[in-house]
Scaffold this motif. Structure first.
Motif, short mmCIF file in Angstrom:
data_model
loop_
_atom_site.label_atom_id
_atom_site.label_comp_id
_atom_site.label_asym_id
_atom_site.label_seq_id
_atom_site.Cartn_x
_atom_site.Cartn_y
_atom_site.Cartn_z
N LEU A 16 0.83 -1.21 0.00
CA LEU A 16 0.00 0.00 0.00
C LEU A 16 0.86 1.25 0.00
N ILE A 17 1.95 1.23 0.76
CA ILE A 17 2.85 2.39 0.81
C ILE A 17 3.51 2.60 -0.54
N ILE B 162 12.67 2.85 1.77
CA ILE B 162 13.64 3.51 0.88
C ILE B 162 12.90 4.32 -0.19
N ALA B 163 11.79 3.76 -0.69
CA ALA B 163 11.00 4.48 -1.68
C ALA B 163 10.40 5.75 -1.10
N VAL B 164 9.99 5.71 0.17
CA VAL B 164 9.47 6.92 0.83
C VAL B 164 10.55 8.00 0.90
N LEU C 130 -5.51 10.11 1.39
CA LEU C 130 -5.44 10.31 2.83
C LEU C 130 -4.10 10.93 3.21
N GLY C 131 -3.04 10.53 2.55
CA GLY C 131 -1.72 11.07 2.85
C GLY C 131 -1.44 12.40 2.19
N LEU D 196 3.06 7.23 3.97
CA LEU D 196 3.58 6.22 4.89
C LEU D 196 2.61 5.99 6.04
N GLY D 197 2.14 7.08 6.66
CA GLY D 197 1.19 6.95 7.76
C GLY D 197 -0.13 6.36 7.31
#
Length: 428
Positions: free
Chosen positions: A118-119, A256-258, A340-341, A349-350
């Motif tokens: 999902l992230i 790492i992608a974040v 949402l993010g 991420l959250g």
């Protein structure tokens, strides 16, 4: 003697070009205040609580004699709702009823495992959002990444570390190419990315189905079922906490992608161009930015990020072989996560962790409390609904609407007018 200079072509008056209506809507959703996201989650949880109480048999029984003993109804509602969310916590974060700490944290590792794709997919969707594009093609990009990574894993015989690296790269490249097709069509022909990505989803689905039904491609040798052979150990993502848990290194790839996406958007010149095109492509074009090229590049990168989700599913979660349903709806759930993010890497991420917790804890709610798991899906859908309607959330909580004076400012302005009028009367 005065000399009058005639302005040349470069001195033409600037024309303010407004973005289209759908771009304004996208910007309002993506760049809205983060408090709206939190309030949207809160409202959805409250509505979910009402549904939990309404479907509980004890609450229904106590409501039958509400006017005789109203306290029984409120107690039943509290026990129903608190029991449901306690089960959600035990199933998603920490099982305080477990015999040991090692067993107690297993739900958290499951949440992180479910949150991983999902992230990653949410980052791909969110990055496209920041450039003003609707990347609805997460499903197709995931399927192509799964097909490429699965093909490399099952047909090539490479050393243990090299095998995994080649499979990961192949999956990301395949997903990037699939996303790049939509970006290229947008840049060269103006084809709307929503239409092209949806069509590419269908193409990817049936292409993967054909590959799974063809010997020598993805179908397991000697089998007639549309499923691959198990992934060899040399191409599997290693388990982070050992064989006792299912959390694999795909979660580290997502982190790492974040970090990469945050750096790209906030610290790189390319990310600045992406954001400029997303704010106003006409103005960005006037400023010398190649808008078409930005559309193509951002969809390449977005596809690669979504590809990490497909890779983590194939090489980490479904190592015993996968079928055509490997995406499990993650490509579309990623749109919710990105919304949402607020298309921020840290926000995604959250949001991914939250939805991973919903998915993991929902099973415990269903098994221990008898609550339909569909209620969790309703909560997720309500979150999207309220995020897409910021004015509704602001009105429900009395928050000021953008562009309109708040109640406090209105009262202050009225007070100043009153004081000014009183001063005028005194001076008169």
């Amino acid at each position: 003697m005065s000399v009058t200079q005639t302005p040349g072509p470069l001195a033409e008056p600037e024309t303010k070009i407004a973005p289209s209506r759908w771009q304004v809507t996208l910007q309002a959703i993506v760049h809205g205040n983060g408090i709206i996201s939190l309030l949207a989650v809160l409202i959805a949880v409250v509505v979910g609580s009402i549904m939990i109480a309404a479907t509980d048999e004890d609450v229904q029984a106590a409501a039958g004699y509400f006017f005789a003993q109203p306290a029984d109804t409120f107690v039943a509602i509290w026990e129903s709702v608190s029991g449901a969310y306690a089960a959600l916590f035990r199933g998603a974060i920490y099982n305080y009823n477990a015999d040991s700490f090692a067993a107690g944290i297993r739900p958290l590792t499951e949440t992180l495992k479910f949150a991983t794709p999902l992230i990653a997919a949410g980052l791909g969707v969110g990055l496209a959002f920041r450039a003003g594009l609707f990347n609805i093609g997460g499903q197709g990009q995931m399927l192509m990444a799964a097909a490429a990574a699965g093909y490399v894993a099952t047909t090539m015989n490479l050393p243990i570390v090299l095998h995994l690296i080649v499979a990961v790269i192949a999956g990301m490249v395949a997903a990037a190419v699939w996303g790049g097709i939509a970006g290229y069509l947008k840049a060269r022909t103006g084809a709307h990315e929503v239409i092209t990505t949806i069509m590419l989803n269908h193409i990817a689905f049936y292409l993967l189905a054909w590959m799974l039904a063809t010997q020598g491609l993805l179908q397991a040798p000697g089998s007639s079922n549309p499923k691959t052979a198990p992934m060899p150990e040399t191409a599997q993502l290693p388990l982070i906490l050992g064989p006792g848990y299912k959390l694999h290194a795909g979660f580290l790839l997502a982190l790492i992608a974040v970090a990469f996406t945050w750096w790209l958007l906030e610290r790189s010149a390319l990310g600045f161009r992406f954001r400029a095109v997303g704010e106003n492509p006409a103005a960005a074009r006037v400023a010398g930015i190649d808008v078409g090229r930005m559309y193509f590049v951002v969809m390449l990168i977005a596809g690669a990020l979504v590809g990490i989700a497909g890779i983590s599913q194939v090489l980490g979660t479904e190592v015993n072989g996968f079928s055509g349903g490997i995406d499990a709806g993650i490509g579309f759930d990623a749109i919710t996560v990105a919304l949402l993010g607020r298309s921020s890497p840290l926000g995604i991420l959250g949001a991914g962790l939250l939805f991973g917790a919903f998915k993991t804890g929902g099973f415990t709610m269903q098994s221990s409390q008898g609550i339909p798991v569909e209620i969790i899906l309703v909560v997720q859908s309500l979150i999207v609904l309220f995020i897409a309607a910021p004015p509704l959330v602001r009105a429900m909580f009395g928050l000021p609407q953008p562009g309109r004076p708040s109640r406090r400012s209105k009262r202050a302005a009225a007070k100043r007018r009153s004081q000014k009028a009183e001063g005028t009367e005194v001076s008169a």
